[in-house]
Design a protein around this motif. Structure first.
Motif, short mmCIF file in Angstrom:
data_model
loop_
_atom_site.label_atom_id
_atom_site.label_comp_id
_atom_site.label_asym_id
_atom_site.label_seq_id
_atom_site.Cartn_x
_atom_site.Cartn_y
_atom_site.Cartn_z
N VAL A 105 43.45 57.52 44.75
CA VAL A 105 42.73 56.42 43.77
C VAL A 105 42.69 55.16 44.49
CG1 VAL A 105 42.71 55.27 41.60
CG2 VAL A 105 43.27 57.68 41.76
N CYS A 106 41.66 54.76 44.76
CA CYS A 106 41.39 53.34 45.35
C CYS A 106 40.08 52.60 45.18
CB CYS A 106 41.78 53.63 46.88
SG CYS A 106 40.74 54.95 47.64
N PRO A 107 39.90 52.38 43.63
CA PRO A 107 38.65 51.57 43.54
C PRO A 107 38.68 50.07 43.76
CG PRO A 107 39.89 51.98 41.45
CD PRO A 107 40.61 52.58 42.69
N GLY A 108 39.82 49.56 44.27
CA GLY A 108 39.88 48.05 44.26
C GLY A 108 40.29 47.28 43.25
N ILE A 109 40.12 46.11 43.27
CA ILE A 109 40.63 45.28 42.34
C ILE A 109 39.44 44.64 41.70
CG2 ILE A 109 40.47 42.95 43.60
CD1 ILE A 109 43.71 42.90 42.80
N GLN A 110 39.84 44.17 40.34
CA GLN A 110 38.66 43.56 39.46
C GLN A 110 38.69 41.93 39.36
OE1 GLN A 110 37.88 45.58 35.43
NE2 GLN A 110 38.99 43.83 34.65
N LEU A 111 37.59 41.28 39.79
CA LEU A 111 37.63 39.91 39.71
C LEU A 111 37.53 39.54 38.03
CD1 LEU A 111 35.26 39.22 42.71
CD2 LEU A 111 37.83 39.30 42.58
N ASP A 112 38.42 38.70 37.46
CA ASP A 112 38.50 38.41 36.04
C ASP A 112 37.85 36.97 36.03
OD1 ASP A 112 39.41 41.18 35.52
OD2 ASP A 112 41.42 40.06 35.79
N TRP A 113 36.57 36.72 36.40
CA TRP A 113 36.12 35.50 36.00
C TRP A 113 36.18 34.79 34.99
CZ3 TRP A 113 34.48 33.83 40.96
CH2 TRP A 113 34.10 34.47 41.74
N ASP A 114 36.25 35.62 33.67
CA ASP A 114 36.12 35.08 32.40
C ASP A 114 37.68 34.62 31.67
OD1 ASP A 114 33.42 35.26 32.41
OD2 ASP A 114 33.50 37.25 31.42
N VAL A 255 36.82 28.13 43.89
CA VAL A 255 37.81 28.84 43.02
C VAL A 255 38.00 30.26 43.58
CG1 VAL A 255 36.95 27.41 41.16
CG2 VAL A 255 35.99 29.47 41.67
N VAL A 256 39.02 30.86 43.10
CA VAL A 256 39.35 32.05 43.28
C VAL A 256 39.84 32.79 41.97
CG1 VAL A 256 41.16 33.84 44.30
CG2 VAL A 256 40.19 31.83 45.62
N PRO A 257 39.12 33.83 41.34
CA PRO A 257 39.29 34.32 40.12
C PRO A 257 40.73 35.10 39.96
CG PRO A 257 37.84 35.63 41.39
CD PRO A 257 37.98 34.52 42.10
N PRO A 258 41.24 34.97 38.77
CA PRO A 258 42.48 35.79 38.64
C PRO A 258 42.00 37.33 38.66
CG PRO A 258 42.13 34.49 36.71
CD PRO A 258 41.10 34.14 37.66
N GLN A 259 42.68 38.09 39.08
CA GLN A 259 42.43 39.52 39.50
C GLN A 259 43.37 40.58 38.73
OE1 GLN A 259 41.71 39.66 43.66
NE2 GLN A 259 40.95 37.49 43.42
N SER A 260 42.99 41.90 38.48
CA SER A 260 43.71 42.95 37.90
C SER A 260 43.04 44.22 38.00
CB SER A 260 43.85 42.78 36.29
OG SER A 260 42.52 42.87 35.82
#
Ligand code: FAD
Length: 401
Positions: A105-114, A255-260
């Motif tokens: 499993v390696c789909p990367g990270i999500q950019l949580d702009w909101d 800016v750099v968005p929080p990520q998860s």
């Protein structure tokens, strides 16, 4: 749902990690690999910092996905939406159900702009950009080169992000450009960092303190961007130590968005229930799932507590490939172990770079022991600009480095 395909190894995500592991597995003689990846383009994201800093073209960071997927690997052009570890299947957005013996499993990270109110609107407005998107990175350079005076703000969110050095790198590239143009004295540069120090490894933190001070950058430690007012051009920054809020009026902001972890992954039983960020819960050395022995994870979506970089993936991919091969051969013991190696090539100017290499012990782990790698260096700039992209496309993605 009926099972429509089955592969000995299924890989979710064909980014840096997915392609590297596929190539490594192939090299170990594993046949029947399915790689699920929705995108027809593959990106070398580390170049986006240089794009934002006016030192590379965005188009240099892209190749077709077709050109990087190893030939005998079956590329399934779809998006995974669910995993069923009991049935050993994954479900895709187009309704397919694909079976596996072992899953990577390696789909990367999500950019949580909101997550930060106003951030998504701000990057759509003229004064704010982010190198964390292929489309936006050229805008960063437009903002930097057209700025002659005023206030420039650079922010980093709290929590793990991909390439923890990237929020700082662009501040130094910008400040160096402004110095070259003779306008740095007219620009207030504010760097907002969530951490008490500038880097997790003290020797590199000390060097970055020196670099930032050399440009006259105002570093806000223990601080975070919590809101952006896109119309008024105000950044609301909270200082977690003094518990105070400050409004900074800016003329440009990066800016750099929080990520998860991606939302669909958080909702599976693969996620660590104790971690709201939802990364795949793996053993930090073997990279095998702690509850589902047929599943492995690496790269930005894995829970191993290393710094999330392509450099880390370069060391993780051979470990996952060897351990998957051993698991396929029903070996009780997994032969390979990841030591947390990661590196962050921090561009400290338009001609210099600090190569911060370290592992789980947070001690420096230099690849070039004969040189002083604790200082920014001009020779390292060439490694970042030319050496590492060559290594990526020609060696790493082909299991040669
Ligand atoms: P990715 O490479 O992001 O790949 C994830 C893949 O999964 C993508 O192709 C995506 O399309 C696919 N995917 C997503 N969802 C699904 C789904 N549901 N189903 C199937 N596939 C899916 N690293 C360094 O080593 N050095 C640097 O200097 C550096 N600088 C960086 C600068 C910036 C601005 C950025 C953004 C990143 C930087 N990185 C750097 C980090 C590096 O790019 C990542 O750590 C690395 O790409 C992680 O690899 P990955 O395969 O986990 O994720």
């Amino acid at each position: 749902m009926t099972m429509e395909a089955h592969h000995k190894v299924v890989i979710v995500g064909g980014g840096t990690a997915g392609v590297s592991v596929a190539a490594r597995l192939q090299r170990l003689g594993i046949r029947d690999i399915g790689l699920i990846e929705p995108s027809t383009t593959h990106y070398y994201q580390p170049l986006w910092t240089l794009v934002g800093g006016g030192r590379a073209k965005a188009t240099e960071s892209v190749r077709s996905q077709q050109s990087v997927v190893p030939r005998s690997v079956a590329w399934i052009r779809s998006r995974v939406e669910s995993v069923n570890p009991e049935e050993r299947t994954v479900g895709t957005a187009d309704g397919r159900n694909i079976g596996y013996d072992k899953l990577v499993v390696c789909p990367g990270i999500q950019l949580d702009w909101d997550t930060v109110p106003g951030m998504a609107q701000a990057v759509a407005a003229p004064q704010t950009s982010s190198n964390y998107s292929y489309e936006l990175a050229p805008k960063t350079w437009d903002l930097i080169r057209s700025m002659r005076s005023g206030t420039a703000v650079f922010t980093m969110p709290s929590g793990p992000i991909k390439c923890g050095g990237a929020p700082q790198k662009i501040a130094y590239l910008a400040a160096d450009h402004w110095r070259e143009q003779g306008v740095l004295k007219d620009i207030r540069v504010v760097l907002v960092l969530p951490t008490p120090s500038m880097f997790g490894v003290p020797v590199f933190a000390a060097e970055l303190e020196r670099v930032a001070a050399g440009y006259g950058i105002e570093v806000r430690r223990n601080s975070e961007l919590v809101e952006v007012d896109p119309d008024g051009r105000d950044a609301v920054v909270v200082d977690h130590e003094s518990k105070t809020k400050d409004r900074i009026r800016f003329d440009m902001m990066h800016v750099v968005p929080p990520q998860s972890a991606p939302d669909w992954l958080k909702a599976t039983s693969l996620a660590d229930p104790a971690d709201p960020a939802g990364y795949v819960e793996v053993d930090k050395h073997t990279l095998r799932h702690v509850r589902h022995p047929d599943i492995f994870a690496l790269g930005d979506a894995g829970s191993s507590p290393n710094s999330k970089t392509g450099a880390a993936v370069r060391k993780q991919a051979p470990v996952v490939a060897r351990n998957v091969a051993a698991a396929l051969a029903q070996s009780d013991a997994l032969p390979a172990s990841y030591d947390g190696y990661s590196s962050c090539p921090i561009t400290t100017s338009r001609h210099r770079m600090l190569l911060a290499e370290f592992d789980y012990t947070l001690q420096p782990r230099p690849s070039f022991p004969l040189i002083d790698a604790t200082r920014e260096r001009r020779d390292m700039w060439y490694l970042k600009r030319y050496g590492l992209p060559f290594l990526y496309w020609n060696l790493m993605l082909r299991a040669r480095a």
